[in-house]
Design a protein around this motif. Structure first.
Motif: not given
Length: 549
Positions: A166-170, A202-206
């Protein structure tokens, strides 16, 4: 029996066996109804799908025979080149996926003749994290020219392995009433509406987004609806998704556990691998061999050398007999080189001293090349311990002449005045050596930078500007990922840079893509780095050793 025949003016006799053989080999008459050409209609198609799906699209196979042209074909077999983009039934009805987009060929086959159509499926989804949030203004204002820079993470142009979990967009707080994050590509159009200052899929969506865009990139736009109703946006950023995933595990030393944690790449939960809790002692600098042994230092600097089976963590008999602060395994895992107080020592796989390698200068930070032919070292004018030195230092290579005998060092990089070189690391293909330079004592230096040089020293060294970022971030101790089935390498390192709005001034593990072709052209081969998912931002993490079990 024979059959008499007349050929021109001559008479001949043919045995029956030869006649039968001739008849058997004679070509059969062509079937006038056999397909000679086939194509699929529509030949190209763009489809929009989403979580609720769309109605199936009917494809038709058209063909030519010797008897007729442009006739519908009903008995063809249908298939897809990319089954993640959807499904196709026996009648040629294509149903797009409800999870992701993608590009696929629709293939029709009959009588050994094939035809195909190209379908681009774009997955669209609107994710509203607060059901009471009014999104109308953000949707209407997506073409605004009111631009501000409020991105915090990730950097523009970051490149990720396909299986990054996953990656966090901030982004920064503008005091807005709502934000819209939009991820777009030919096969993806996902918008997230939130009042928060970050979003992590979430991991699945990413993974659906990453797999769909593997080998390409996603353009990310960010919008904010301010309290006065106006809309502002940032400049677009791109996230590149490598077509291959990262392999193996990253073992990193964490001050919080006084030892080594392991996180398999693609997972989010590091586990205790070798720490104070599991051993009762502090475990320090570590390297893993191709045979599956791990060598490390007990109880801090100048502590005894430990060697264990990397899987069972059972001690190898003979370890703790020497001190070796920095060490490196031979490619076959049969020997170790270690340094102590400026001396270079050759050890066996148990960690027992074989002999000291004669050197005219003090050396430290050895790293054995993957082909076993060279060892990269740092030459110093003398140092009190192996991890700091006050004088100058140079990057050199030492040829291994065989059977534990080494040639004299050859300097391949001399830092600019006032700088030191240290922590060399061979790439898994052996073509490159990554290393650090800084103006301090080579330990925890704020101005430490990542550099790279070709391992033969034929070209100038290159500063990895994109990976380094800007400022004094203590970018240190880089190590390479395993050789991938692709043209991109991965470089791990520790850095005290901010992870978006998380700025705690302690080192964390970061990963940068490395393009060897760019390096061969004397260009910066690095990409902006990403934070290794799964870490605890409150822990100080160092020495990311990337291994493949």
């Amino acid at each position: 029996y024979e059959i008499q025949c007349v050929t021109g003016v001559q008479t001949c006799a043919l045995p029956i066996s030869m006649l039968l053989l001739w008849l058997a080999c004679a070509p059969e008459p062509a079937d006038p109804d056999a397909v000679t050409a086939l194509w699929v209609e529509p030949a190209e198609l763009q489809v929009v799908t989403g979580p609720d799906g769309v109605a199936p699209i009917a494809f038709t196979a058209i063909g030519d025979t010797q008897r007729a042209q442009d006739i519908p074909l009903e008995t063809v077999s249908w298939s897809l080149s990319n089954q993640s983009a959807g499904e196709i039934d026996a009648l040629g009805n294509f149903t797009p996926s409800t999870l992701n987009g993608g590009v696929t060929w629709v293939l029709a086959k009959l009588d050994g003749v094939e035809g195909l159509a190209t379908v681009t499926v774009q997955y669209q989804e609107e994710v509203v994290l607060d059901p009471e949030l009014d999104t109308s203004a953000l949707i209407a204002g997506q073409d605004t020219t009111n631009i501000q820079d409020f991105w915090l993470y990730p950097e523009d142009g970051v490149s990720l392995p396909r299986n990054t979990p996953a990656i966090r967009f901030n982004w920064a707080d503008l005091g807005a009433v709502a934000y819209r994050l939009r991820l777009q590509s030919p096969v993806t159009d996902v918008s997230v509406y939130t009042r928060d200052l970050s979003w992590t899929a979430d991991t699945e969506s990413w993974q659906n987004i990453a797999a769909t865009n593997a080998g390409g990139q996603v353009e990310v736009d960010l919008y904010a609806e301010l309290a006065d109703g106006s809309i502002v946006r940032t400049e677009s950023r791109t996230v590149q998704v490598n077509r291959m995933g990262g392999r193996g595990s990253i073992l990193y030393w964490s001050t919080a556990v006084g030892g080594v944690l392991e996180v398999p790449f693609g997972e989010l939960n590091p586990s205790d691998y070798l720490s104070t809790e599991s051993t009762g002692r502090c475990v320090g600098c570590h390297v893993v061999s191709s045979k599956g042994d791990i060598a490390f230092t007990w109880d801090g600097g100048n502590g005894a050398l430990g060697v264990k089976d990397a899987q069972t963590l059972e001690d190898r008999e003979g370890s703790e007999s020497v001190i070796a602060n920095f060490k490196t395994w031979s490619p076959d895992g049969g020997r170790l080189l270690g340094t102590y107080a400026g001396a270079l020592m050759l050890l066996n796989a148990k960690g027992e001293l074989l002999h000291e390698v004669p050197m005219d200068q003090s050396v430290t930070h050895p790293d054995w090349s993957p082909d076993g032919e060279f060892v990269a070292v740092i030459l110093t004018g003398g140092h009190d311990n192996d991890w700091t030195f006050s004088g100058s230092s140079e990057l050199a290579t030492i040829r291994h002449l065989g059977d534990g005998i080494f040639d004299n060092p050859k300097v391949i990089f001399t830092p600019p005045d006032g700088y030191k070189a240290y922590y060399p690391s061979y790439s898994p293909d052996g073509d490159w050596i990554a290393f650090n330079i800084s103006t301090g004592d080579a330990y925890d230096d704020p101005d430490a930078e990542l550099w790279v040089i070709d391992s033969k020293g034929k070209h100038d060294a290159i500063r990895l500007d994109a990976a380094n970022q800007v400022g004094e971030l203590t970018n240190s101790w880089s190590r390479w990922g395993p050789l991938p089935d692709d043209d991109i390498l991965w470089l791990t390192f520790s850095s005290k840079r901010a992870y978006g709005d998380v700025s705690v001034d302690i080192p964390q593990v970061w990963v940068s893509a490395f393009d060897p072709e760019e390096a061969r052209q004397n260009k910066d081969p690095s990409k902006p780095a990403f934070w290794l998912p799964g870490q605890d931002p409150a822990q100080g993490n160092h020495i990311p050793e990337w291994v493949q079990w």
